[in-house]
Design a protein around this motif. Structure first.
Motif, PDB file in Angstrom:
ATOM      1  N   VAL A 198       1.149  -1.096   0.235  1.00 19.74           N
ATOM      2  CA  VAL A 198      -0.019  -0.228  -0.120  1.00 19.74           C
ATOM      3  C   VAL A 198       0.714   1.283  -0.026  1.00 19.74           C
ATOM      4  CG1 VAL A 198      -1.619   1.286   1.695  1.00 19.74           C
ATOM      5  CG2 VAL A 198      -2.012  -1.010   0.777  1.00 19.74           C
ATOM      6  N   LEU A 199       1.930   0.816   1.304  1.00 20.43           N
ATOM      7  CA  LEU A 199       2.932   2.670   1.104  1.00 20.43           C
ATOM      8  C   LEU A 199       3.572   2.618  -0.453  1.00 20.43           C
ATOM      9  CD1 LEU A 199       4.251   2.250   4.462  1.00 20.43           C
ATOM     10  CD2 LEU A 199       2.972   3.686   3.596  1.00 20.43           C
ATOM     11  N   GLY A 200       4.479   1.094  -0.746  1.00 17.73           N
ATOM     12  CA  GLY A 200       4.195   1.551  -2.377  1.00 17.73           C
ATOM     13  C   GLY A 200       3.168   2.056  -3.174  1.00 17.73           C
ATOM     14  N   ILE A 201       2.351   1.899  -3.014  1.00 18.25           N
ATOM     15  CA  ILE A 201       1.608   1.874  -4.685  1.00 18.25           C
ATOM     16  C   ILE A 201       0.599   3.959  -4.359  1.00 18.25           C
ATOM     17  CG2 ILE A 201      -0.783   2.267  -5.195  1.00 18.25           C
ATOM     18  CD1 ILE A 201      -0.940  -0.754  -4.776  1.00 18.25           C
TER      19      ILE A 201
ATOM     20  N   LEU B  99       7.323  10.895  -3.002  1.00 15.13           N
ATOM     21  CA  LEU B  99       8.389  10.406  -2.926  1.00 15.13           C
ATOM     22  C   LEU B  99       9.750  11.010  -2.945  1.00 15.13           C
ATOM     23  CD1 LEU B  99       9.275   7.393  -2.008  1.00 15.13           C
ATOM     24  CD2 LEU B  99       9.055   6.719  -4.351  1.00 15.13           C
ATOM     25  N   SER B 100       9.698  11.879  -4.063  1.00 15.01           N
ATOM     26  CA  SER B 100      11.460  12.472  -4.491  1.00 15.01           C
ATOM     27  C   SER B 100      11.724  13.607  -2.704  1.00 15.01           C
ATOM     28  CB  SER B 100      10.976  13.389  -4.920  1.00 15.01           C
ATOM     29  OG  SER B 100      11.772  14.408  -6.049  1.00 15.01           O
ATOM     30  N   ASN B 101      10.268  14.333  -2.874  1.00 16.31           N
ATOM     31  CA  ASN B 101      10.268  15.102  -1.699  1.00 16.31           C
ATOM     32  C   ASN B 101      11.082  14.668  -0.767  1.00 16.31           C
ATOM     33  OD1 ASN B 101      10.271  17.549  -3.363  1.00 16.31           O
ATOM     34  ND2 ASN B 101       7.810  17.313  -2.149  1.00 16.31           N
TER      35      ASN B 101
END
Length: 150
Positions: A83-86, A95-97
């Protein structure tokens, strides 16, 4: 001794060790990072992250003591990670930040009070680092440029 008494005893031992680990890690990390002269907010953040990992380990141990099988724990953990990956894939900039803020946080290229110059082709900016958090670096500029184009 029956199984219930053994489980209760193991639980009490784990909770006692958790309390000791919680106290020791807070003091050790705080004293070590004071010597490194890190800002108080950073020390608190590192302590919170460490306590989070300790708490996850304790919950995993307690769930094993009280009868959850490794298979069930693994299914739960893989579901949460999926779930976190999606969610992170859906929010790629998020994710980049987070990744860049963690790099800035742990490598310490900038500190509070440092002056930073952003070399952007359209909107160059210079300012003092006022706050660092997971998503943003807040700058206090001498003059605010007018970016509104009428």
């Amino acid at each position: 001794m029956n199984v219930l008494k053994i489980q209760i005893l193991e639980t009490l031992v784990i909770l006692f060790l958790y309390a000791i680990a919680f106290y020791l890690t807070k003091n050790i990390i705080d004293n070590t990072l004071k010597k490194a002269q890190l800002h108080r907010a950073r020390r608190k953040m590192i302590i919170k992250i460490t306590h989070l990992f300790i708490s996850i380990a304790v919950v995993t141990l307690l769930s094993g003591i009280w009868g959850l099988e490794q298979k069930e724990i693994a299914v739960f953990a893989s579901t949460i990670l999926t779930v976190l990956g999606i969610a992170f894939f859906a929010q790629w900039s998020l994710l980049s930040n987070i990744t860049s803020s963690l790099l800035l946080f742990f490598t310490h290229p900038i500190r509070l009070g440092d002056t930073v110059k952003i070399l952007d082709k359209d909107y160059p900016m210079e300012g003092e680092v006022n706050e660092l958090n997971y998503f943003f670096v807040h700058l206090k500029t001498k003059k605010w440029p007018d970016y509104n184009r009428s």
